[in-house]
Write a protein that holds these residues in place. Structure first.
Motif, PDB file in Angstrom:
ATOM      1  N   MET A   1       0.896  -1.259  -0.070  1.00 47.91           N
ATOM      2  CA  MET A   1      -0.151   0.008  -0.193  1.00 47.91           C
ATOM      3  C   MET A   1       0.818   1.100   0.051  1.00 47.91           C
ATOM      4  O   MET A   1       0.795   2.346  -0.797  1.00 47.91           O
ATOM      5  CB  MET A   1      -0.970   0.026   1.421  1.00 47.91           C
ATOM      6  CG  MET A   1      -1.869  -0.986   1.165  1.00 47.91           C
ATOM      7  SD  MET A   1      -3.220  -0.711  -0.106  1.00 47.91           S
ATOM      8  CE  MET A   1      -2.516  -1.755  -1.632  1.00 47.91           C
TER       9      MET A   1
ATOM     10  N   VAL B   1       2.155   1.663  -3.661  1.00 49.46           N
ATOM     11  CA  VAL B   1       0.977   2.265  -4.399  1.00 49.46           C
ATOM     12  C   VAL B   1       1.254   3.530  -4.476  1.00 49.46           C
ATOM     13  O   VAL B   1       1.106   4.374  -5.335  1.00 49.46           O
ATOM     14  CB  VAL B   1      -0.209   1.428  -4.117  1.00 49.46           C
ATOM     15  CG1 VAL B   1      -1.430   2.093  -4.581  1.00 49.46           C
ATOM     16  CG2 VAL B   1      -0.228  -0.045  -4.333  1.00 49.46           C
TER      17      VAL B   1
ATOM     18  N   THR C   1      -1.313  -2.834  -6.263  1.00 51.91           N
ATOM     19  CA  THR C   1      -2.459  -3.032  -5.788  1.00 51.91           C
ATOM     20  C   THR C   1      -3.177  -4.538  -6.156  1.00 51.91           C
ATOM     21  O   THR C   1      -3.623  -5.048  -5.103  1.00 51.91           O
ATOM     22  CB  THR C   1      -3.604  -1.972  -6.518  1.00 51.91           C
ATOM     23  OG1 THR C   1      -2.990  -0.665  -6.232  1.00 51.91           O
ATOM     24  CG2 THR C   1      -4.829  -2.091  -5.633  1.00 51.91           C
TER      25      THR C   1
ATOM     26  N   ILE D   1      -9.558  -3.139  -0.933  1.00 57.88           N
ATOM     27  CA  ILE D   1      -8.564  -3.207  -1.925  1.00 57.88           C
ATOM     28  C   ILE D   1      -9.170  -3.174  -3.423  1.00 57.88           C
ATOM     29  O   ILE D   1      -8.812  -2.586  -4.197  1.00 57.88           O
ATOM     30  CB  ILE D   1      -7.585  -4.433  -1.849  1.00 57.88           C
ATOM     31  CG1 ILE D   1      -6.897  -4.443  -0.682  1.00 57.88           C
ATOM     32  CG2 ILE D   1      -6.940  -4.724  -2.994  1.00 57.88           C
ATOM     33  CD1 ILE D   1      -6.184  -5.758  -0.063  1.00 57.88           C
TER      34      ILE D   1
ATOM     35  N   LEU E   1      -9.976   0.297  -4.112  1.00 60.77           N
ATOM     36  CA  LEU E   1      -8.833   0.920  -4.689  1.00 60.77           C
ATOM     37  C   LEU E   1      -8.447   0.609  -6.252  1.00 60.77           C
ATOM     38  O   LEU E   1      -8.268   1.537  -6.956  1.00 60.77           O
ATOM     39  CB  LEU E   1      -7.734   0.697  -3.781  1.00 60.77           C
ATOM     40  CG  LEU E   1      -6.468   1.077  -4.004  1.00 60.77           C
ATOM     41  CD1 LEU E   1      -6.263   2.497  -4.049  1.00 60.77           C
ATOM     42  CD2 LEU E   1      -5.287   0.442  -3.104  1.00 60.77           C
TER      43      LEU E   1
ATOM     44  N   VAL F   1      -5.977   3.844   0.036  1.00 61.94           N
ATOM     45  CA  VAL F   1      -4.965   3.458   0.578  1.00 61.94           C
ATOM     46  C   VAL F   1      -5.049   3.439   2.078  1.00 61.94           C
ATOM     47  O   VAL F   1      -4.828   2.186   2.658  1.00 61.94           O
ATOM     48  CB  VAL F   1      -3.634   3.750  -0.065  1.00 61.94           C
ATOM     49  CG1 VAL F   1      -2.302   3.373   0.914  1.00 61.94           C
ATOM     50  CG2 VAL F   1      -3.301   3.486  -1.523  1.00 61.94           C
TER      51      VAL F   1
END
Length: 113
Positions: A27, A30, A56, A78, A81, A105
């Protein structure tokens, strides 16, 4: 540009295989990759933008191994995201803002033990 497979192998080694630590690292990565690839509301580095997507997707693969969390809820965070890429990581005219990505995140990170 990062090499996702090499990076994941390294973090797995450093985290001792702890899925929560691996997910936390992913994360953070990302956010770093996306913030580098998207600036002033446009994609400035497609490779970094796509790397953020790849990290991700890797986190999604780890969600069901994180102990002490509601795994379906973590998966949902997730996936929420991932939805910022609107499909495969093809550069868009208007990518999601770094702030929006950061909030999603953080929602994942907040679930980790």
């Amino acid at each position: 540009m990062s090499n996702p497979a090499r990076t994941l192998a390294e973090v797995t080694r450093r985290a001792g295989g702890d899925p929560a630590e691996i997910t936390r690292f992913l994360m953070t990565t990302v956010l770093e990759e996306y913030a580098f690839g998207v600036q002033d509301g446009r994609i400035t580095d497609p490779g970094e933008y796509q790397d953020a997507y790849g990290f991700t997707r890797m986190a999604l693969r780890w969600h069901d191994q994180v102990e002490g969390v509601n795994q379906p809820a973590l998966m949902g965070k997730i996936q929420n995201l991932i939805s910022l890429w609107a499909g495969p990581p093809i550069p868009l005219d208007r990518p999601a803002s770094v702030e929006l990505l950061e909030s999603r995140v953080q929602a994942v990170l907040d679930m980790l033990p």
